[in-house]
Design a protein around this motif. Structure first.
Motif, PDB file in Angstrom:
ATOM      1  N   TYR A 181       0.857  -1.183   0.000  1.00 32.32           N
ATOM      2  CA  TYR A 181       0.000   0.000   0.000  1.00 32.32           C
ATOM      3  C   TYR A 181       0.896   1.237   0.000  1.00 32.32           C
ATOM      4  N   THR A 182       0.690   2.115  -0.990  1.00 33.21           N
ATOM      5  CA  THR A 182       1.528   3.301  -1.141  1.00 33.21           C
ATOM      6  C   THR A 182       0.736   4.543  -0.773  1.00 33.21           C
ATOM      7  N   ILE A 183       1.201   5.245   0.245  1.00 35.22           N
ATOM      8  CA  ILE A 183       0.535   6.469   0.689  1.00 35.22           C
ATOM      9  C   ILE A 183       0.562   7.493  -0.438  1.00 35.22           C
ATOM     10  N   GLY A 184      -0.590   8.110  -0.675  1.00 34.43           N
ATOM     11  CA  GLY A 184      -0.695   9.118  -1.724  1.00 34.43           C
ATOM     12  C   GLY A 184      -1.079   8.561  -3.070  1.00 34.43           C
ATOM     13  N   MET A 185      -0.989   7.247  -3.229  1.00 36.18           N
ATOM     14  CA  MET A 185      -1.350   6.617  -4.492  1.00 36.18           C
ATOM     15  C   MET A 185      -2.457   5.575  -4.313  1.00 36.18           C
ATOM     16  N   SER A 186      -2.346   4.769  -3.273  1.00 29.56           N
ATOM     17  CA  SER A 186      -3.328   3.711  -3.043  1.00 29.56           C
ATOM     18  C   SER A 186      -4.588   4.275  -2.398  1.00 29.56           C
ATOM     19  N   ASP A 187      -5.681   3.543  -2.566  1.00 29.70           N
ATOM     20  CA  ASP A 187      -6.982   3.897  -1.991  1.00 29.70           C
ATOM     21  C   ASP A 187      -7.408   2.736  -1.094  1.00 29.70           C
ATOM     22  N   TYR A 188      -7.583   3.000   0.199  1.00 24.51           N
ATOM     23  CA  TYR A 188      -7.896   1.903   1.119  1.00 24.51           C
ATOM     24  C   TYR A 188      -9.212   1.212   0.768  1.00 24.51           C
ATOM     25  N   ARG A 189     -10.103   1.877   0.069  1.00 24.33           N
ATOM     26  CA  ARG A 189     -11.370   1.257  -0.331  1.00 24.33           C
ATOM     27  C   ARG A 189     -11.174   0.219  -1.432  1.00 24.33           C
ATOM     28  N   LYS A 190     -10.050   0.291  -2.141  1.00 25.66           N
ATOM     29  CA  LYS A 190      -9.795  -0.620  -3.249  1.00 25.66           C
ATOM     30  C   LYS A 190      -8.538  -1.455  -3.050  1.00 25.66           C
ATOM     31  N   ASP A 191      -7.587  -0.950  -2.282  1.00 27.80           N
ATOM     32  CA  ASP A 191      -6.259  -1.552  -2.252  1.00 27.80           C
ATOM     33  C   ASP A 191      -5.867  -2.146  -0.900  1.00 27.80           C
ATOM     34  N   TRP A 192      -6.724  -2.040   0.093  1.00 26.01           N
ATOM     35  CA  TRP A 192      -6.423  -2.606   1.406  1.00 26.01           C
ATOM     36  C   TRP A 192      -7.422  -3.724   1.668  1.00 26.01           C
ATOM     37  N   PHE A 193      -6.959  -4.969   1.590  1.00 25.04           N
ATOM     38  CA  PHE A 193      -7.846  -6.115   1.790  1.00 25.04           C
ATOM     39  C   PHE A 193      -8.426  -6.062   3.199  1.00 25.04           C
ATOM     40  N   PHE A 194      -9.684  -6.445   3.337  1.00 24.59           N
ATOM     41  CA  PHE A 194     -10.386  -6.212   4.596  1.00 24.59           C
ATOM     42  C   PHE A 194      -9.813  -7.008   5.768  1.00 24.59           C
ATOM     43  N   ALA A 195      -9.062  -8.068   5.494  1.00 21.30           N
ATOM     44  CA  ALA A 195      -8.493  -8.881   6.573  1.00 21.30           C
ATOM     45  C   ALA A 195      -7.103  -9.352   6.176  1.00 21.30           C
ATOM     46  N   GLN A 196      -6.169  -9.248   7.116  1.00 24.43           N
ATOM     47  CA  GLN A 196      -4.833  -9.802   6.875  1.00 24.43           C
ATOM     48  C   GLN A 196      -4.863 -11.276   7.255  1.00 24.43           C
TER      49      GLN A 196
END
Length: 633
Positions: free
Chosen positions: A496-511
Motif C-alpha cells: 500500500y503506497t501512501i498518496g497513491m493507493s486507496d484503502y477502499r480498493k487496495d487494502w484487503f479487509f483482513a490480513q
C-alpha cells in the motif's frame, strides 16, 4: 389482573446437591397484538403432562413439570412449533456451563406466570449463584432462548430491512442435498428442494447482528399468513455492550434470543465465577410476538407490523408487569445526562462535539473494559449532533461512564464512579475525551469506527455465493472470502503506497494467511511512504487500531524486514473467529508504537506489518485504522 403459577422442572445439570443455580423464567401473555384484544380473560388448564394458557388470541402449551413450550396455537394453526421434533426441542431456555473440573453440562428450568393475554407472550429468567462455599466455581458459556418452528410453513426470514429472504429448508443441509464446507455451519446447496437455491451457501453466521441493531427478527408463513417474532426491547442484560454480535434466526426454521455467548469475542465474554461468588441477574423479558393478515393482504407486511410492535415494546421498557423484586421498575431506576466533547488540538482548536458517540454506564473498570464485561448490566445510548446524551432507566448500583466516538481512536472513561439510586436524575455536565495523540497526522489508512467495512471486500467465489449479499452493504458476509486473498496475491503480499493507493480498493479487509502449496502461511503487508524531512531526534508514533484478531500476532518493523526482533509485537491475541463467521469486527485492540526518528530516512520509507501465525485460513487480523504521527510540534 390474573396470574397463574406454573410448576418448574428440575434441570439436567448434573449433581444438583453441589450446583443449584436458580433459573426462573416467567412467561406472561401481553403486548398490543395485531388486531383486537380478545374479550375473554386468561384461562389456565392444568393437565397431567401439560399446562395450557389461553387468552382467546393464542394458546400456549407448556410441559408439566418441565416448563418447556411445546405448542403455540394461533390463527387456526394447531401448533406453530415443529411438531416433528420431540417436545423437549421446540421452545426452551438453553444454558451451557462448565464446572471447574472441565466437565460440560446443559440444562434449564422455568417457572411460568401468566398475567393477561394479547398477541404474544413474554419470558424472562433469573439466574443466581449463591454466595456460599457449597456453590462451586463454574463458567457460563452460553444462555439463550430458542424456538424451532414448523418447516412446512415458515420459509421467509427477516432480520433487517435489507436482510430478509426465502430460506432453504433444513432438509437442504442434509447429505445428498447439501455439502459441508470448511466447517459444519456452512453448507453448499447442491440439490435443494427449491431448484432456484442451487449453488448458494447457507450459514447461520451470515445472519448475525450487533446488539445495537438486534431488536426484532423472525419468520413468516405464507399459508396461512402468520408471523413469529422475537422482540428484545433492551440491551441491558446482554453481555459485551452495543457492538457484541449474536446469532439471530437461521435455517431450521429457528429463532434465537442470545444473552451470553463467546461468538465473535472468544473466551473473554464467558463469565467465570469463583466458589461461593454471589451473582444474580435477570435476563429479559423478551417478547414472543405472533401476527397475521387478512386474506388477500401481503404476508410480507407482517415484518413491518413486527417492527412497529418492537417500537411499542422499546417505549414500554422497563415493563411494569414482572412481579419479581429482582426486576427493577421505572421508579426504582435512575437517569444520567450530560454532554460529551472531544479535545484534539491537531484536529481543531475548539472542543469538538461528540456527535454520534456511544456513551454508556457499565461496571467500574479500565477504559474499554465494557467490551469484555459479561456478568452485570450495561446501559448505552448515542449522543446527538451536539454531543448531548441521556442514559435512562439505569438499575441501581455503581458504574463508570464510558464512551467511544466514531472518527476518533480509543476509549473514554470518567474517573469518578457514578452511583445510581432510585429515582435519581444525575446531571454530570460537560465531559471531555482527549484521544491518544502525540503529534500531527502524517498519513492515515481507514476510518476509526471499530470496523473493517470500509476496506476492500472482494466478490465471492461464484461457487459459494449467497444471493442476498450480492451488491449489499454487508458483502463481507459472503462465504470463503479468506481464500480470495490468495487468488489476488498468489506470490507477493499486499503493498500500500501512501498518496497513491486507496484503502477502499487496495487494502484487503483482513490480513489472512496465504494459501501456498496447500498450506496456509503468514503474511507481511507493506505501507510505503515518503518523508521530505526527518526529525532524527524525535519520536514518531504509529497508532494501530484492530477491529478483530483470531489466534494472531501483529509484528511491526520499519525499513528493515530482516531484523530478528520486531520493533513491536502484540504477542498472540484474539479468539473472536470473525473471519470464519463473516463478521467485520470482533473485539477492539489499540496499539501505539514508538518509532525513533533515526530509523526513518528522507525519501522512501516502509512499515512492515507481519502476521506470522499460520496453519489455517481463519487465523488473521482485521484493521480498523492506522495513523502515523510526527513528533510533537
Amino acid at each position: 389482573m390474573e396470574m397463574a403459577d406454573i410448576p418448574s422442572r428440575k434441570a439436567n445439570m448434573g449433581d444438583r446437591r453441589k450446583f443449584k443455580d436458580l433459573i426462573k423464567s416467567i412467561c406472561t401473555c401481553g403486548g398490543d397484538g395485531f388486531g383486537t384484544m380478545s374479550p375473554i380473560g386468561v384461562r389456565l388448564y392444568v393437565q397431567d403432562r401439560h399446562v395450557v394458557m389461553d387468552n382467546g388470541i393464542l394458546q400456549v402449551t407448556l410441559s408439566n413439570p418441565d416448563g418447556i413450550v411445546t405448542g403455540i396455537r394461533y390463527n387456526g394453526v394447531d401448533n406453530l412449533l415443529e411438531v416433528l421434533n420431540d417436545e423437549s426441542n421446540r421452545g426452551y431456555w438453553d444454558v451451557v456451563w462448565n464446572a471447574q473440573d472441565g466437565s460440560s453440562r446443559a440444562g434449564m428450568f422455568e417457572v411460568f406466570i401468566l398475567l393477561r393475554g394479547y398477541s404474544g407472550f413474554y419470558t424472562y429468567a433469573i439466574y443466581e449463584h449463591v454466595g456460599s462455599p457449597e456453590w462451586p466455581a463454574f463458567s457460563l458459556g452460553e444462555t439463550r432462548i430458542a424456538f424451532k418452528l414448523r418447516k412446512d410453513k415458515f420459509h421467509y426470514m427477516a432480520v433487517a430491512d435489507n436482510r430478509r429472504r426465502f430460506m432453504p429448508l433444513p432438509d437442504d443441509r442434509l447429505p445428498g442435498r447439501g455439502q459441508q464446507l470448511a466447517y459444519p455451519e456452512a453448507v453448499s446447496l447442491v440439490n435443494p428442494v427449491e431448484p432456484e437455491l442451487k449453488g448458494e451457501v447457507d450459514d447461520k453466521y451470515q445472519y448475525s447482528c450487533d446488539n445495537k441493531d438486534l431488536k426484532v427478527h423472525g419468520w413468516i408463513s405464507m399459508d396461512p399468513a402468520v408471523g413469529f417474532w422475537q422482540i428484545i426491547p433492551s440491551d441491558e442484560f446482554r453481555s459485551g455492550g452495543p457492538l457484541k454480535q449474536n446469532l439471530t434466526s437461521h435455517v431450521g426454521p429457528t429463532t434465537l434470543a442470545v444473552f451470553l455467548s463467546a461468538h465473535y469475542t472468544g473466551d473473554d465474554l464467558v463469565p467465570k465465577f469463583g466458589q461461593g461468588e454471589p451473582w444474580k441477574k435477570v435476563f429479559g423479558p423478551v417478547f414472543v410476538y405472533v401476527n397475521s393478515v387478512m386474506d388477500g393482504e401481503d404476508p410480507l407486511t407482517l415484518w413491518d407490523d413486527a417492527k412497529r410492535q418492537m417500537l411499542v415494546e422499546v417505549q414500554s421498557w422497563p415493563y411494569s408487569f414482572p412481579v419479581s423484586e429482582d426486576f427493577q421498575s421505572s421508579d426504582q431506576r435512575g437517569n444520567v445526562n450530560g454532554k460529551l466533547f472531544v479535545r484534539d488540538k491537531y484536529v481543531s482548536d475548539d472542543y469538538i462535539p461528540g456527535q454520534g458517540a456511544y456513551v454508556g454506564l457499565a461496571p467500574p473498570g479500565e477504559a474499554g473494559s465494557w467490551q469484555r464485561e459479561c456478568k452485570d448490566y450495561q446501559f448505552w445510548t448515542r449522543a446527538d449532533e451536539v454531543g448531548y446524551f441521556s442514559i435512562n432507566n439505569v438499575c441501581t448500583g455503581n458504574y463508570n461512564l464510558y464512551a467511544w466516538v466514531p472518527g476518533f481512536i480509543g476509549d473514554y472513561r470518567n474517573e469518578v464512579d457514578i452511583t445510581i439510586t432510585p429515582g435519581c436524575n444525575i446531571e454530570i455536565g460537560d465531559v471531555v475525551y482527549e484521544p491518544l495523540r502525540d503529534g500531527p497526522t502524517m498519513w492515515e489508512i481507514g476510518i476509526p469506527d471499530r470496523s473493517a467495512a470500509e476496506f476492500y471486500v472482494p466478490d465471492p467465489d461464484p461457487r459459494y455465493i449467497n444471493k442476498l449479499f450480492v451488491d449489499h452493504p454487508d458483502r463481507f458476509r459472503q462465504y470463503g472470502l479468506w481464500d480470495r486473498y490468495s487468488e489476488l496475491y498468489p506470490s507477493e503480499d499486499l503493498v500500500y503506497t501512501i498518496g497513491m493507493s486507496d484503502y477502499r480498493k487496495d487494502w484487503f479487509f483482513a490480513q489472512v494467511n496465504r494459501k501456498k502449496d496447500d498450506k496456509y502461511v503468514g503474511t507481511t503487508w507493506q505501507i510505503k511512504f515518503r518523508l521530505d524531512t526527518v526529525n532524527q531526534d524525535g519520536i514518531y508514533k504509529l497508532r494501530v487500531a484492530l477491529a478483530s484478531a483470531t489466534l494472531a500476532e501483529l509484528q511491526v518493523r520499519v525499513n528493515n524486514l530482516n531484523t530478528n526482533r520486531p520493533l513491536f509485537s502484540s504477542g498472540l491475541i484474539g479468539r473472536d473467529n470473525s473471519i470464519a463467521r463473516h463478521g467485520i469486527h470482533g473485539l477492539y485492540w489499540l496499539y501505539s508504537v514508538d518509532i525513533q526518528g533515526a530509523i526513518l530516512v528522507q525519501g522512501d520509507n516502509t512499515v512492515y506489518l507481519t502476521q506470522p501465525r499460520s496453519g489455517n485460513p481463519f487465523v488473521g487480523l482485521m484493521y480498523d485504522y492506522i495513523r502515523l504521527e510526527a513528533p510533537p510540534s
